[in-house]
Design a protein around this motif. Sequence first.
Motif, PDB file in Angstrom:
ATOM      1  N   VAL A  84       0.839  -1.197   0.000  1.00 31.02           N
ATOM      2  CA  VAL A  84       0.000   0.000   0.000  1.00 31.02           C
ATOM      3  C   VAL A  84       0.877   1.251   0.000  1.00 31.02           C
ATOM      4  O   VAL A  84       0.573   2.243  -0.674  1.00 31.02           O
ATOM      5  CB  VAL A  84      -1.008  -0.028   1.171  1.00 31.02           C
ATOM      6  N   GLY A  85       2.013   1.204   0.712  1.00 26.29           N
ATOM      7  CA  GLY A  85       2.944   2.336   0.702  1.00 26.29           C
ATOM      8  C   GLY A  85       3.478   2.562  -0.702  1.00 26.29           C
ATOM      9  O   GLY A  85       3.475   3.686  -1.212  1.00 26.29           O
ATOM     10  N   GLY A  86       3.917   1.471  -1.343  1.00 26.16           N
ATOM     11  CA  GLY A  86       4.461   1.575  -2.696  1.00 26.16           C
ATOM     12  C   GLY A  86       3.425   2.095  -3.672  1.00 26.16           C
ATOM     13  O   GLY A  86       3.718   2.977  -4.496  1.00 26.16           O
ATOM     14  N   GLN A  93       0.838   3.941  -3.089  1.00 23.07           N
ATOM     15  CA  GLN A  93       0.533   5.360  -2.877  1.00 23.07           C
ATOM     16  C   GLN A  93       1.647   6.250  -3.404  1.00 23.07           C
ATOM     17  O   GLN A  93       1.397   7.306  -3.984  1.00 23.07           O
ATOM     18  CB  GLN A  93       0.313   5.628  -1.389  1.00 23.07           C
ATOM     19  N   ILE A  94       2.893   5.817  -3.201  1.00 23.21           N
ATOM     20  CA  ILE A  94       4.013   6.604  -3.712  1.00 23.21           C
ATOM     21  C   ILE A  94       3.941   6.663  -5.226  1.00 23.21           C
ATOM     22  O   ILE A  94       4.089   7.718  -5.841  1.00 23.21           O
ATOM     23  CB  ILE A  94       5.351   5.986  -3.245  1.00 23.21           C
ATOM     24  N   SER A 148       0.972   8.944  -6.349  1.00 21.47           N
ATOM     25  CA  SER A 148       0.938  10.358  -5.970  1.00 21.47           C
ATOM     26  C   SER A 148       2.188  11.115  -6.402  1.00 21.47           C
ATOM     27  O   SER A 148       2.297  12.301  -6.133  1.00 21.47           O
ATOM     28  CB  SER A 148       0.706  10.506  -4.466  1.00 21.47           C
ATOM     29  N   LEU A 149       3.125  10.448  -7.088  1.00 24.53           N
ATOM     30  CA  LEU A 149       4.269  11.177  -7.632  1.00 24.53           C
ATOM     31  C   LEU A 149       3.744  12.152  -8.682  1.00 24.53           C
ATOM     32  O   LEU A 149       3.031  11.768  -9.604  1.00 24.53           O
ATOM     33  CB  LEU A 149       5.271  10.205  -8.274  1.00 24.53           C
ATOM     34  N   SER A 184      -2.763  13.367  -2.229  1.00 23.07           N
ATOM     35  CA  SER A 184      -2.214  12.104  -1.763  1.00 23.07           C
ATOM     36  C   SER A 184      -3.336  11.215  -1.258  1.00 23.07           C
ATOM     37  O   SER A 184      -4.228  11.668  -0.548  1.00 23.07           O
ATOM     38  CB  SER A 184      -1.192  12.347  -0.659  1.00 23.07           C
ATOM     39  N   GLY A 185      -3.292   9.964  -1.628  1.00 19.96           N
ATOM     40  CA  GLY A 185      -4.260   9.002  -1.097  1.00 19.96           C
ATOM     41  C   GLY A 185      -5.518   8.862  -1.924  1.00 19.96           C
ATOM     42  O   GLY A 185      -6.199   7.861  -1.849  1.00 19.96           O
TER      43      GLY A 185
END
Lengths: 320, 329
Positions: B134-136, B138-139, B142-143, B148-149
Motif C-alpha cells: 500500500v505504501g508503494g 501510494q508513492i 501520488s508522484l 495524496s491518497g
Amino acid sequence: MEGLVSRNRHLLVPFGLVLVLGVIAAVRAPQTFTYVGLAGALLVAAPLILAAIAITPIAIAGRGGVDLSIGPLIGFVNVTIVVWLTGNGITHPVLVFAYAILAACAWQALLAALIIHVRISPIIASLAGFMILSGVNLVILSRPGGFAPEWLGNWGWGTELLSPVLYILVAACVIWALFSRTPLFQHIRLMGADERTAYTSGVDIVKARYAAHLLAGVFAGLAALCLTGLIGSGDPTQGNTLTLQAITALVLGGTSLSGGKGGITGSILGALAMYLVFVVLSSFNFGAISGFMTQLFYGLMLVISLMLALVTSRRRVAAV
Amino acid sequence: MSRRPKRLRAEHRGLVLGSLLLVALFTAASILVEGFASANNIRSILLLAAFLGLAALGQTMVATVGGLDLSIPFVIGASNILLAYLFGTSLPAPLAILCILAMGALIGVLNGVMSYRIQGQALILTLGVGFAVVGGAQIFTSLGSQFSGTVFSQVPGWFSNIASISGTTFGLKLPPVILIWAAIAASLIFWINRTRAGRAIYAIGGNRTAAARLRISEFRVWVSTYTISGLTAAATGCLLLGFSGGGFVGVGDPYLFTTVAAVVVGGTSLLGGTGGYGATVIGVLVLQVLTSFLVGMGLDYAAQQTVFGLLILPMVALYARAPHIRYQI
C-alpha cells in the motif's frame, strides 16, 4: 562472551537494525541526540515501547497468541481516565495509577478466561476484543477531547530526560527482570514452546496463562498512562493504531509468534527501530508522500527481519 | 490426537446455526425496521455482501489450511488506487483490470512463498507485505500529484455498471456483481468438494503428515491458497472502484477484520481443516444483514463494531472451541 552471543542470537538482527538506523539518524537529524531531543523521543516512543513489552508475555505463552486488542485497550484506559476519573474530579496520582493498571489487568483476565475456560483461540478472542473495545471507546468519548489530570498532562512537555516517563520505563524493565527469574515465567515459556509437554509435566497451565495476561495488563496500564501524558487528553482512536505497531515492534525484536521464546529486550529494540525509521524518514523532504514512505519501510523491515530470522535460525539448526 | 466423533459434524452445525441466525436476524429486522425487506434494501445488502464475500473468499481458503492473510485490506486499497491511476492513462480498460488482477495474484504468490517456512507467523508476514504494497502503490500514484491518497479519473461506464447500486443485468435491476459473486461461490464450492485439487486443501488443513503420504504437495497448496487470496482481494479493490467511482486507498480498511469475522462467524475454524466457502457466504450475509439492521436501528459505526465483536464470541464458543488439553495429548 561466546555464550552471551549465542544465547542472544535472536537479538542480533534487531540490534543491528537499531545501530544502523541510529547512525543514520545521528547524521541526518543530529537534534535527536541532544538532551531535549532525547527527552522528546523518550516521551513519544514510550507508549509504543510499553505496548510492545505488554504483548511480549502473551506471545511467549504460545498458541499463536498475539493480542490484537492491546491498542484499543490502551485507548480504553486513556478515555476512561479522562472521562470517568478526571471528569469526576478523581485526579490523585495513586488512584489514577491504580485504576489504569487494574482496569487493564481486568480486561486481560477476561481475555485469559475466554481463552482458557471457553477455549476460544487467542487470536479470535483478541480480535473480538479489538472490535468491542474500539466501539466502546467511541461510545465513551466520540471525538478527541477532555483533559488529563494536571500532573499527568505535564509529562507532555517532554523537556526533561529524567522524567516520570523514564522512571516508568525503568520500572517496567525491573518488573520484567524480576519476573523472568521466577519459576512461573519458566512455566509460561515451557507452555508456549509445547503446551502438551508442559501439561503432562505437571505445569499448571491455567495459572501460567493467567499470569502471562496479567503481566501484559500491568504494562498495558503503564502504556496508557504514558499515552495520556503524551497527548494530555482523551483520544478514542489513537490507541487502535498501536496494535499493528506493537506487533511490528515485537516481531522486529525477534520474538516468535509461535511461542516459547523471546523477551522484552527485543521488543524494546523493535520499538526503537520503528521510532528511528520515523525520525530518519522525516529528515528527508518527501513532502506529501512521507507517510507512505514510513508505511513502505515498516512493511519492508517486517518482511526482511522475518526472512533474516528464518535464515539465522536455520543455520543454527544445521550447525547442531 | 484423539478426536471425538461429535466434532466431525462441526461443519454442518456451523451451517445450520448460521442459517438460523440469518433467518432470525432478517425476521427481527423486517419487523422492527420499516422498509427493511424492501427490494432496494435487499439489493444494497446483497451488493455490499458481494464485495465482502469476494474479499473473504481468499481469507476462507487461507484459513482452511491454517493460515491468515492480513494483506487483504491493503491489496484492496492498492488495487483500487492503481486501477484508478491506470484508467487515467491510455491503457485500454480491460487490460488495466487484467494488470491489477495479475499484480494481486503475484502479491499472493509472494505471500505464500515467503510465509511457507514460517507458517505460524504468516499473519505478520502478510501484514508486512500489505504495508509495503500500500505504501508503494501510494508513492507510485501520488508522484507528481498533489492529492495524496485519492486518485481521480474517469471510470468506464460498463465497469461502474457492474458494481454500482444502480447497475442492471440485461435490463434487470440487479447489479451484475451480485450474480458474478453467486456464480463464483457456486463453482468454488463445487471445485472444493468435488475435485482432487479442492480436497487437497482440506487434506493439508486437517493433517499435514497424512496429506504428504497421499503425495499432496503442501507447498503448492499453501502458495495456491495465498494466490487465490491475493487475486480475490485485487478483484474486490477493482470492483469497489466501480462502486464508488473514485480511487481511495482507505477503501480496504474495514476489510482488515471483517473478512476474518465473516470466516469465523460462518464456522471455518482458523486452525484449519474444517469449514468452507459455503459457511463463509452465510457468515458474510449474517454480518451484512446485521449491519443494515443496526444502521436501521440508528446505531453508528462504533456501536456496530461492538456488536460484531460480541457476536463473534458466542458463535465461536458454539462450534469452534478447541478440545481440552487432556484430549489433545
